[in-house]
Design a protein around this motif. Structure first.
Motif, short mmCIF file in Angstrom:
data_model
loop_
_atom_site.label_atom_id
_atom_site.label_comp_id
_atom_site.label_asym_id
_atom_site.label_seq_id
_atom_site.Cartn_x
_atom_site.Cartn_y
_atom_site.Cartn_z
N SER A 6 0.69 -1.17 0.00
CA SER A 6 0.16 0.01 0.03
C SER A 6 0.80 1.21 0.10
N PHE A 7 0.67 2.20 -1.14
CA PHE A 7 1.34 3.34 -0.99
C PHE A 7 1.20 4.20 0.20
N ALA A 8 -0.12 4.25 0.65
CA ALA A 8 -0.53 4.85 1.69
C ALA A 8 0.24 4.45 3.05
N CYS A 9 0.47 3.07 3.18
CA CYS A 9 0.89 2.48 4.42
C CYS A 9 2.26 3.02 4.28
N GLU A 52 -20.82 -1.24 8.76
CA GLU A 52 -19.89 -0.71 9.51
C GLU A 52 -19.16 0.34 8.75
N GLN A 53 -18.55 1.54 9.60
CA GLN A 53 -17.76 2.44 8.63
C GLN A 53 -16.33 1.78 9.02
N GLY A 54 -15.46 2.27 7.93
CA GLY A 54 -14.19 1.99 8.28
C GLY A 54 -13.17 2.33 7.18
N VAL A 55 -11.89 1.73 7.13
CA VAL A 55 -11.11 2.06 6.04
C VAL A 55 -10.42 0.68 5.46
N ALA A 56 -9.91 0.91 4.43
CA ALA A 56 -9.32 -0.33 3.50
C ALA A 56 -7.91 -0.11 3.08
N THR A 57 -6.83 -0.97 3.27
CA THR A 57 -5.70 -0.90 2.52
C THR A 57 -5.46 -2.18 1.85
N THR A 118 -10.15 -0.78 14.75
CA THR A 118 -11.60 -1.18 14.54
C THR A 118 -12.19 -0.58 13.19
N GLY A 119 -12.80 -1.56 12.50
CA GLY A 119 -13.10 -0.93 11.07
C GLY A 119 -12.23 -0.96 10.02
N HIS A 120 -10.81 -1.15 10.28
CA HIS A 120 -9.97 -1.26 9.09
C HIS A 120 -9.84 -2.66 8.57
N LEU A 121 -10.27 -2.94 7.31
CA LEU A 121 -9.70 -4.04 6.54
C LEU A 121 -8.69 -4.08 5.84
N ASP A 122 -7.76 -5.09 5.66
CA ASP A 122 -6.51 -5.00 4.87
C ASP A 122 -6.92 -6.12 3.38
N LEU A 123 -7.28 -5.49 2.64
CA LEU A 123 -7.84 -6.26 1.53
C LEU A 123 -6.43 -6.85 0.56
N SER A 124 -6.70 -7.78 -0.22
CA SER A 124 -5.71 -8.43 -1.17
C SER A 124 -5.86 -7.24 -2.17
N GLY A 137 -4.20 3.82 -2.23
CA GLY A 137 -3.55 2.99 -0.96
C GLY A 137 -4.46 3.04 0.08
N LYS A 138 -5.24 3.87 0.58
CA LYS A 138 -6.01 3.68 1.85
C LYS A 138 -7.40 4.60 1.67
N VAL A 139 -8.58 3.96 1.62
CA VAL A 139 -9.75 4.52 1.18
C VAL A 139 -10.66 4.30 2.52
N SER A 140 -11.53 5.15 2.43
CA SER A 140 -12.89 5.07 3.37
C SER A 140 -13.84 4.15 2.83
#
Length: 242
Positions: A6-9, A52-57, A118-124, A137-140
């Motif tokens: 992830s660029f953002a990571c 649920e609200q969260g973010v993804a990387t 909480t709410g943060h999923l790390d996707l493929s 990189g990282k989105v809502s």
């Protein structure tokens, strides 16, 4: 192990950490018999009614990870769950519908993201690309647990090293998250503890001969199966599905 892409990571240190894999592996199948019914039981959260609200990387997923399912090169719509909602591996195998700025995807939870909030999923990366530009990189996101679109019946993975003296069982290919596994011991159903690596472990073993297990979904349905004598690193086909 999970490696960060992830660029953002990289720039903002939104690292979710690495995870270890325990168990897994395929094998030959054997027959089973049983029945399913609706009943009580503990719950790992059930099916979500409100997103649920969260973010993804994203990370370089292989389908393997802390859940011990092994690589799934033909199915990389997978994700790692945040530490607060990991629930001792109870979320392993559940499916999550994720909606991002550019679309939606359903992923299967196969790993743990130890540093995710909480709410943060790390996707493929493959799954992330279906909901957002990879360069972001990282989105809502919003996400919720949904039934898995699986084919056939549940499966029981018997862990390598299992025997009549120590038996570890993992449930796979389940439409709903598995909250509980019991085995029939001396005429009574006995709870089996779930290890952090997503196997239900009978520390004293199930003995010789066939044995019965009962699994309970996160929404309370039950399924009973008779498994053959323990053979390590094999897959036993169940008789039904939630």
């Amino acid at each position: 192990m999970r490696y960060w892409l992830s660029f953002a990571c990289v720039l903002a240190l939104f690292a979710c950490g690495s995870s270890s894999t325990n168990g897994g592996g395929g094998g030959g199948g054997s027959g089973s018999s049983g029945s399913s019914s609706s009943g009580g039981g503990s719950s790992s959260g059930g099916i979500s009614s409100t997103p649920e609200q969260g973010v993804a990387t994203y990370y370089a997923a292989t389908g393997d990870g802390a859940c011990g399912f092994g690589p799934s090169p033909n199915d990389l719509n997978v994700a790692a769950m945040d530490q607060p909602e990991w629930n001792g591996s109870a979320v392993c195998g559940e499916c999550v519908a994720v909606t991002g700025p550019k679309g939606s995807v359903t992923v299967r939870i196969v790993d743990l993201c130890p540093e995710c909030e909480t709410g943060h999923l790390d996707l493929s990366q493959q799954a992330f690309a279906q909901i957002a530009d990879v360069s972001a990189g990282k989105v809502s996101i919003t996400w919720k647990v949904v039934p898995c679109d699986v084919m056939g019946n549940v499966e029981y993975q018997i862990k390598d090293g299992s025997s009549q003296y120590w038996t570890a069982i993992q449930v796979r290919n389940s439409r709903l998250p598995v909250a509980k596994l019991e085995w029939m011991q001396s005429g009574a159903w006995t709870d089996v503890s779930r290890a952090s690596y997503n196997y239900f472990v009978v520390s004293s073993g199930v003995g010789t001969g066939s044995y019965q297990v009962r699994i309970t979904s996160s929404t309370g349905e039950t399924l009973v199966d008779t498994l053959p004598p323990v053979q390590p690193n094999t897959v036993v086909q169940g008789s039904g599905q939630f």
